[in-house]
Design an enzyme around this catalytic site. Structure first.
Site, PDB file in Angstrom:
ATOM      1  N   LYS A 141      -2.571   3.924  -3.941  1.00  0.00           N
ATOM      2  CA  LYS A 141      -2.787   4.109  -2.505  1.00  0.00           C
ATOM      3  C   LYS A 141      -1.436   4.310  -1.821  1.00  0.00           C
ATOM      4  O   LYS A 141      -0.515   3.527  -2.066  1.00  0.00           O
ATOM      5  CB  LYS A 141      -3.495   2.865  -1.941  1.00  0.00           C
ATOM      6  CG  LYS A 141      -3.747   2.859  -0.450  1.00  0.00           C
ATOM      7  CD  LYS A 141      -4.366   1.543  -0.016  1.00  0.00           C
ATOM      8  CE  LYS A 141      -4.591   1.514   1.481  1.00  0.00           C
ATOM      9  NZ  LYS A 141      -5.192   0.239   1.936  1.00  0.00           N
ATOM     10  N   LYS A 150       0.379  -0.131  -3.731  1.00  0.00           N
ATOM     11  CA  LYS A 150       0.276   0.405  -2.375  1.00  0.00           C
ATOM     12  C   LYS A 150       1.692   0.813  -1.963  1.00  0.00           C
ATOM     13  O   LYS A 150       2.570  -0.032  -1.799  1.00  0.00           O
ATOM     14  CB  LYS A 150      -0.288  -0.639  -1.408  1.00  0.00           C
ATOM     15  CG  LYS A 150      -1.742  -0.980  -1.692  1.00  0.00           C
ATOM     16  CD  LYS A 150      -2.372  -1.783  -0.571  1.00  0.00           C
ATOM     17  CE  LYS A 150      -1.868  -3.196  -0.523  1.00  0.00           C
ATOM     18  NZ  LYS A 150      -2.597  -4.015   0.461  1.00  0.00           N
TER      19      LYS A 150
END
Length: 362
Positions: free
Chosen positions: A285, A242
């Site tokens: 992400k 992330k």
């Protein structure tokens, strides 16, 4: 005990999982996961759609990022109904059953609910109390567990994924258990996350997606699944990376995530760790600003299905651009989805799933 790396059935037991193992670059409903956020709290939706969960609009992000809906098609087919509200005007599809995709459930700290089609779940669900170890995450009455059971009984062919994290349930708001000194206790956190993951799996969840980012949590979850006879029946989708990004918008603080300096080497190291611990799928992400990372991961791990999370800021950027007349929303979204697929993504988690299910049929 069997090695996590030797477990293959956990990536193939569902038709959609088998499709994700292919290398096609087209876009179809099986590539899509629709994220929905749930709690036990009302109010009603604003556009009167059945089965709609509605949440607040934050920082100019359309409300669709905080809702999800399900309804049974009148003809009885197991299809997904995805009513939504896109500010400033409501858009609610007249006909259910727009297509088949997968759902990912998140425990939301904002007040959203399902309407009367979910009355049984709504009557049982109550906001779980917060404490230092997130005890409310895996009780029989927690909204996530009730939602999984209701989804599986209502839509038995629907592939259901669950985000696993402790932050919505802990009194301190962190993703794990704290030590006496106030730092994260990684070992205790992994054990607790494995307990929560097991509860969701036993409720009927097909895919466990831990988003906490604790070291070793994939291995702990995999071991818990194997020890309870679910090693070949439940997949693990790892949030492998992330990145720090402004595109999280209303959801997360960028300071919590991976920076871009030396990102490729760090990303591949994280992916290798998760693969060794038994992850069936990997994720990058956000999506659009990190297509190079998507390709790097896919090249390194071609046999692992790769997910990309098209986060709320990416969603809002296209929505507001189209509202301003800069481009056609349908064309821009489809072009973005094609870019994800071309970069190597097998799975796209996006709030545009409702529209895409309609557009792909046109």
């Amino acid at each position: 005990m069997q090695s996590a790396e030797s477990l293959l059935h956990s990536g193939y037991f569902h038709p959609t999982l088998r499709y994700w193992q292919t290398c096609a670059a087209d876009l179809c409903p099986d590539n899509l996961i629709y994220p929905i956020f749930i709690t036990a709290n009302p109010p009603w939706d604003q556009c009167g759609a059945k089965g709609l969960a509605q949440g607040p609009n934050n920082n100019g992000v359309p409300s669709v990022a905080r809702l999800g809906g399900l309804n049974r098609q009148p003809q009885g087919s197991q299809s997904l109904t995805v009513p939504m509200q896109l500010n400033p005007s409501p858009v609610c599809p007249d006909k259910p059953g727009t297509g088949d995709c997968s759902l990912s459930l998140f425990r939301n700290t904002y007040p959203v609910t399902f309407s009367h089609t979910w009355s049984e779940m709504q009557n049982k669900a109550s906001a779980p109390p917060s404490d230092e170890r997130g005890s409310g995450a895996d009780t029989d009455e927690t909204p996530a567990v009730l939602a999984v059971k209701k989804l599986r009984s209502t839509f038995p062919d629907l592939l259901v994924a669950c985000d696993v994290c402790l932050c919505p349930y802990t009194s301190h708001g962190h993703c794990g258990i704290l030590s006496d000194g106030g730092s994260l206790d990684n070992a205790a956190s992994c054990m607790r996350l494995a307990e929560v993951a097991l509860a969701y799996a036993q409720a009927g969840c097909h895919i466990i997606a831990p988003s906490d980012m604790m070291d070793g949590r994939v291995g702990a979850i995999k071991q818990a699944l194997v020890s309870n006879g679910l090693g070949n029946k439940v997949s693990v989708l790892s949030y492998s990376a992330k990145f720090a990004s402004c595109y999280y918008g209303m959801q997360l603080s960028p300071s919590q995530h991976l920076g871009t300096a030396d990102a490729i080497s760090c990303l591949l190291e994280l992916g290798e760790r998760d693969v060794k611990e038994g992850a069936d799928m990997l994720m990058v992400k956000p999506g659009m600003p990190y297509l190079d990372m998507v390709r790097e991961v896919k090249n390194k791990y071609p046999h692992h299905p790769l997910a990309v999370y098209n986060v709320s800021g990416e969603f809002a950027m296209l929505w507001h651009g189209a509202q301003a007349g800069a481009f056609d929303l349908r064309a821009a979204v489809l072009e973005s989805m094609t870019a994800f697929r071309r970069a190597g993504a097998d799975i796209i988690i996006t709030y545009y799933t409702p529209q895409l299910l309609t557009w792909l049929k046109e």
